[in-house]
Design a protein around this motif. Structure first.
Motif, mmCIF file in Angstrom:
data_model
loop_
_atom_site.group_PDB
_atom_site.id
_atom_site.type_symbol
_atom_site.label_atom_id
_atom_site.label_comp_id
_atom_site.label_asym_id
_atom_site.label_seq_id
_atom_site.Cartn_x
_atom_site.Cartn_y
_atom_site.Cartn_z
ATOM 1 N N PRO A 119 0.798 -1.238 0.000
ATOM 2 C CA PRO A 119 0.000 0.000 0.000
ATOM 3 C C PRO A 119 0.826 1.282 0.000
ATOM 4 O O PRO A 119 0.584 2.165 -0.836
ATOM 5 C CB PRO A 119 -0.854 -0.139 1.279
ATOM 6 N N ALA A 149 -6.974 6.344 3.822
ATOM 7 C CA ALA A 149 -7.394 4.944 3.761
ATOM 8 C C ALA A 149 -7.644 4.384 5.153
ATOM 9 O O ALA A 149 -8.573 3.597 5.363
ATOM 10 C CB ALA A 149 -6.325 4.113 3.048
ATOM 11 N N ASN A 160 -17.848 0.867 3.038
ATOM 12 C CA ASN A 160 -16.617 0.810 2.257
ATOM 13 C C ASN A 160 -16.810 0.106 0.923
ATOM 14 O O ASN A 160 -16.159 0.432 -0.069
ATOM 15 C CB ASN A 160 -15.525 0.101 3.062
ATOM 16 N N THR A 164 -15.588 2.032 -2.386
ATOM 17 C CA THR A 164 -14.617 1.431 -3.298
ATOM 18 C C THR A 164 -15.260 1.071 -4.630
ATOM 19 O O THR A 164 -14.598 1.069 -5.671
ATOM 20 C CB THR A 164 -13.993 0.173 -2.677
ATOM 21 N N ILE A 306 -5.877 5.400 -4.317
ATOM 22 C CA ILE A 306 -6.547 5.661 -3.041
ATOM 23 C C ILE A 306 -7.478 4.508 -2.695
ATOM 24 O O ILE A 306 -7.534 4.040 -1.551
ATOM 25 C CB ILE A 306 -7.330 6.984 -3.116
ATOM 26 N N ASN A 307 -8.207 4.034 -3.715
ATOM 27 C CA ASN A 307 -9.127 2.909 -3.537
ATOM 28 C C ASN A 307 -8.379 1.669 -3.056
ATOM 29 O O ASN A 307 -8.800 0.977 -2.120
ATOM 30 C CB ASN A 307 -9.813 2.626 -4.873
ATOM 31 N N GLY A 309 -5.566 1.569 -1.488
ATOM 32 C CA GLY A 309 -5.111 1.792 -0.118
ATOM 33 C C GLY A 309 -6.191 1.487 0.893
ATOM 34 O O GLY A 309 -5.937 0.862 1.932
ATOM 35 N N ILE A 310 -7.427 1.915 0.607
ATOM 36 C CA ILE A 310 -8.542 1.653 1.521
ATOM 37 C C ILE A 310 -8.742 0.157 1.717
ATOM 38 O O ILE A 310 -8.829 -0.347 2.841
ATOM 39 C CB ILE A 310 -9.838 2.300 0.983
#
Length: 465
Positions: A119, A149, A160, A164, A306-307, A309-310
């Motif tokens: 990540p 995230a 989430n 996502t 970013i997605n 990472g979440i």
């Protein structure tokens, strides 16, 4: 060392002071969205694939295709073991239950290497793709992405899944734009996919050997690796006996198409071998269209990072939660990692993986891609070994999805993965081997002497619905 192949008991009764269970709140669609987001096809296409173009040239698509075929066998193993042993511990719960506690512990360490390191490495690349809009410091931007995230990871898993899902649509659009433009500006035909050429340092074409392709398979396996996230989410999937396998196999199929089709298009559309080997996909998109389209694609890729990472923070926090529930650490650490917040997420475990990830954005992690490839290959190999043991004893009669061609597929997979490992760079093997050696010492000095109170792999009470 006899613990290595000794199965551990599962479904241990929960004491009254045991950690809370994760709640089942998502179905196949939500699980697939989360899992696809962990594969993060667009960021994989723009961040990892260019490195393959640099070493494999026109053989990149072929290497990814071979890796995807290997992943089908891996996905069968995950589907069977994930429905047989649906635990947030993922690989380590499956391997510990079937192949013994030491093997499960080593898989746990390898999985941590993958989901802790990747990540922040990907997050640092966010600034490059936001450059058409704003100039940012890569390390600071990466740290910001990791903290964002982490905050998202504290929310309810169903929320989430929708967050996502929206980001995933954007990155699929970006991949589709690349594919359409690449095919529309094709300079070579299908024969180029097997021409096995890469631009050399002197500007002439060099031949890509079979050994280079085999060496590249470790990264190719990593490219679609995220499908295993479905196993980590198995405690939060409704009806895991059915939905884990569906989510694993659907995610692998979809992610392979999203990644491989644009790679083929890029191979066709690059103006020459030097441009293809350079791997600057953003510049190719701009050349095929205009700066506005290039900026749109870059922003989509930034959102995809970013997605990813979440989802990776969510995945890793579930592993840490499960390891605390299974008593992998000293009691104070176990108590902290097993705490659930108001949204049902393991909030301390989420902070424990997200905040250090932000700090890692300030460290030079370039060489860790190779370590990650070795870790993924080793983890898959141990999962394949566990799948060979999945039909002995009472597990033979447990209700679960069963793979076709067992045990032929696991045996072939073990042989191929072992060979792929032998073709990796010595430095990557030494780094990974050193980390696993330290982990083995922790096992020998702390976990094994406390086998009655530590590393007690268990399943949630409703795991066998």
């Amino acid at each position: 060392m006899t613990d290595t192949l000794r199965p551990v008991e599962t479904a241990l009764p929960q004491a009254s002071d045991s950690p809370q269970k994760l709640k089942r709140s998502i179905g196949v669609v939500g699980g697939t969205l989360l899992t696809l987001s962990c594969v993060t096809p667009a960021s994989t296409l723009f961040v990892i694939v260019p490195d393959l173009f640099g070493s494999l040239g026109t053989a990149t698509a072929l290497t990814i295709a071979i890796g995807s075929l290997l992943c089908v066998a891996v996905a069968f193993c995950y589907s069977e073991l994930g429905t047989l042993i649906p635990s947030a511990g993922g690989e380590y719960a499956m391997v510990s239950t079937l192949a013994g506690r030491l093997a499960g512990w080593l898989v746990f360490v390898l999985s941590l290497l993958v989901v802790v390191i990747v990540p922040p490495v990907i997050a640092v690349g966010t600034a490059d793709y936001l450059a058409p809009v704003v100039q940012l410091d890569p390390s600071l931007t990466g740290a910001g992405v990791m903290l964002l995230a982490t905050l998202a990871g504290l929310l309810d898993l169903r929320a989430n899944a929708w967050i996502t899902g929206v980001f995933l649509v954007l990155e699929v659009i970006a991949a589709a734009v690349v594919a359409v433009l690449g095919f529309a500006h094709g300079h070579r035909g299908p024969g180029s996919l097997v021409s096995m050429q890469v631009a050399g340092a002197d500007g002439h074409a060099d031949t890509v050997t079979a050994m280079l392709v085999v060496s590249g398979l470790a990264i190719a396996l990593f490219i679609t690796q995220g499908f295993s996230t479905a196993v980590y989410l198995s405690e939060e999937l409704e009806h895991p006996r059915r939905n884990v396998a569906r989510t694993v196999l659907a995610t692998l199929a979809i992610s392979t198409v999203i990644i491989l089709v644009p790679v083929v298009a890029i191979t066709f559309g690059a103006s020459d071998l030097a441009q293809l080997t350079g791997g600057d996909i953003g510049s190719m998109v701009t050349a095929w269209s205009n700066s506005a389209v290039g900026a749109f694609v870059s922003i989509c890729v930034a959102l995809a990072i970013i997605n990813a990472g979440i989802v990776m923070v969510i995945q890793n926090s579930r592993v840490m939660f499960a390891s605390a529930r299974d008593k992998a650490w000293p009691q104070l650490v176990n108590d902290a990692f097993s705490k659930l917040g108001r949204f049902g997420s393991p909030w301390v475990a989420t902070l424990a993986v997200g905040v250090p990830g932000a700090a890692l954005c300030f460290v030079n992690l370039d060489t860790l891609y190779g370590v990650t490839g070795v870790s993924v290959t080793g983890m898959y190999l141990l999962v394949a070994v566990a799948s060979l043991l999945s039909r002995r004893g009472h597990h033979r009669h447990t209700s679960a999805w069963r793979m076709p061609l067992w045990p032929v597929l696991p045996v072939l997979l073990i042989a191929v993965l072992a060979y792929v490992l032998t073709q990796q760079e010595t430095s990557y093997l030494l780094w990974t081997g050193g980390i696993t050696a330290v982990a083995t010492l922790y096992w020998a000095l702390y976990l094994r002497p406390r086998r009655e109170t530590r590393w007690l792999v268990s399943l949630p009470e409703d795991a066998r619905d």
